[in-house]
Design a protein around this motif. Structure first.
Motif, PDB file in Angstrom:
ATOM      1  N   VAL A 187      38.725  41.783  48.553  1.00  0.00           N
ATOM      2  CA  VAL A 187      37.958  40.554  48.700  1.00  0.00           C
ATOM      3  C   VAL A 187      37.897  39.866  47.346  1.00  0.00           C
ATOM      4  O   VAL A 187      37.719  40.522  46.320  1.00  0.00           O
ATOM      5  CB  VAL A 187      36.522  40.851  49.198  1.00  0.00           C
ATOM      6  CG1 VAL A 187      35.678  39.599  49.220  1.00  0.00           C
ATOM      7  CG2 VAL A 187      36.553  41.502  50.568  1.00  0.00           C
ATOM      8  N   VAL A 230      35.842  37.178  45.060  1.00  0.00           N
ATOM      9  CA  VAL A 230      34.569  36.471  44.898  1.00  0.00           C
ATOM     10  C   VAL A 230      34.746  35.522  43.722  1.00  0.00           C
ATOM     11  O   VAL A 230      35.199  35.922  42.658  1.00  0.00           O
ATOM     12  CB  VAL A 230      33.401  37.452  44.639  1.00  0.00           C
ATOM     13  CG1 VAL A 230      32.108  36.694  44.372  1.00  0.00           C
ATOM     14  CG2 VAL A 230      33.236  38.404  45.811  1.00  0.00           C
ATOM     15  N   THR A 242      29.368  40.637  45.213  1.00  0.00           N
ATOM     16  CA  THR A 242      30.291  41.622  44.647  1.00  0.00           C
ATOM     17  C   THR A 242      29.714  43.023  44.754  1.00  0.00           C
ATOM     18  O   THR A 242      30.392  43.967  45.160  1.00  0.00           O
ATOM     19  CB  THR A 242      30.597  41.281  43.177  1.00  0.00           C
ATOM     20  OG1 THR A 242      31.251  40.007  43.132  1.00  0.00           O
ATOM     21  CG2 THR A 242      31.482  42.323  42.530  1.00  0.00           C
ATOM     22  N   ILE A 269      29.628  44.298  48.513  1.00  0.00           N
ATOM     23  CA  ILE A 269      30.971  44.588  49.029  1.00  0.00           C
ATOM     24  C   ILE A 269      31.527  45.844  48.371  1.00  0.00           C
ATOM     25  O   ILE A 269      32.096  46.711  49.036  1.00  0.00           O
ATOM     26  CB  ILE A 269      31.905  43.377  48.816  1.00  0.00           C
ATOM     27  CG1 ILE A 269      31.452  42.204  49.694  1.00  0.00           C
ATOM     28  CG2 ILE A 269      33.352  43.749  49.129  1.00  0.00           C
ATOM     29  CD1 ILE A 269      32.148  40.895  49.383  1.00  0.00           C
ATOM     30  N   VAL A 328      37.093  44.634  45.105  1.00  0.00           N
ATOM     31  CA  VAL A 328      36.674  43.254  44.866  1.00  0.00           C
ATOM     32  C   VAL A 328      37.297  42.763  43.571  1.00  0.00           C
ATOM     33  O   VAL A 328      37.314  43.484  42.574  1.00  0.00           O
ATOM     34  CB  VAL A 328      35.130  43.146  44.739  1.00  0.00           C
ATOM     35  CG1 VAL A 328      34.703  41.711  44.494  1.00  0.00           C
ATOM     36  CG2 VAL A 328      34.439  43.713  45.956  1.00  0.00           C
ATOM     37  N   VAL A 384      35.716  47.232  41.274  1.00  0.00           N
ATOM     38  CA  VAL A 384      35.594  45.809  40.944  1.00  0.00           C
ATOM     39  C   VAL A 384      36.501  45.491  39.767  1.00  0.00           C
ATOM     40  O   VAL A 384      36.451  46.151  38.737  1.00  0.00           O
ATOM     41  CB  VAL A 384      34.137  45.424  40.600  1.00  0.00           C
ATOM     42  CG1 VAL A 384      34.050  43.993  40.089  1.00  0.00           C
ATOM     43  CG2 VAL A 384      33.242  45.605  41.804  1.00  0.00           C
TER      44      VAL A 384
END
Length: 162
Positions: free
Chosen positions: A2, A4, A15, A18, A25, A112
């Motif tokens: 994903v 962001v 963030t 998820i 992310v 992330v």
């Protein structure tokens, strides 16, 4: 994966939630390379107006919402509680400590990836390539590097799903 866009309050909470669910992310943030007139520091979740998140009392909507967010493991409320300053019945924070804490917690998340770049269009994204070499492709094609005939197939497939 994903994507962001923006590490403001909403972007950071999104963030976090998820990533907590185990999904990779990529968080795009233009700071520290570019600032708006309202921004003064390089940290995420910078509060540019009042440092108050309003009342903490459960007898009103603001306080009730914050309590619900606490129960849902909200990163922003957790950080606000940790950096709170005296403000009567309100939840107010030290802006610099708050932004720094949110930034640290987001950067510690294992799934992330942070891209320090301004997103102006879809062409701004670095997309994973499907060639198997783990490189990135800057072509503006549906999140993967594909040939023109594959794009036509993708469009037909999307239309048939509607």
């Amino acid at each position: 994966m994903v994507i962001v866009i923006g590490a403001g309050l909403a972007g950071c909470e999104t963030t976090y939630q998820i990533a907590k669910a185990g999904i990779e992310v990529t968080l795009y943030e233009m700071k520290p390379k570019k600032f708006t007139p309202a921004h003064t520091n390089k940290e995420f979740a910078e509060i540019v107006c009042s440092n108050s998140f309003k009342s903490n009392l459960l007898t009103n909507a603001c306080g009730l919402l914050k309590e619900e967010l606490r129960r849902l493991d909200s990163l922003l409320i957790k950080c606000a509680d940790e950096t709170a300053v005296p403000a009567g019945q309100a939840l107010a924070v030290d802006r610099d400590k708050y932004a720094k804490l949110v930034t640290e917690k987001i950067k510690k998340l294992k799934n992330v990836k942070i891209e320090e770049a301004e997103v102006r269009s879809r062409r701004s994204f670095k997309r994973p390539c499907t060639r198997g070499d783990n490189s990135y492709c800057n072509r503006p094609t549906y999140n993967r590097c594909v040939k023109q005939r594959d794009i036509r197939h993708y469009r037909r497939r999307q239309t048939s799903l509607l």
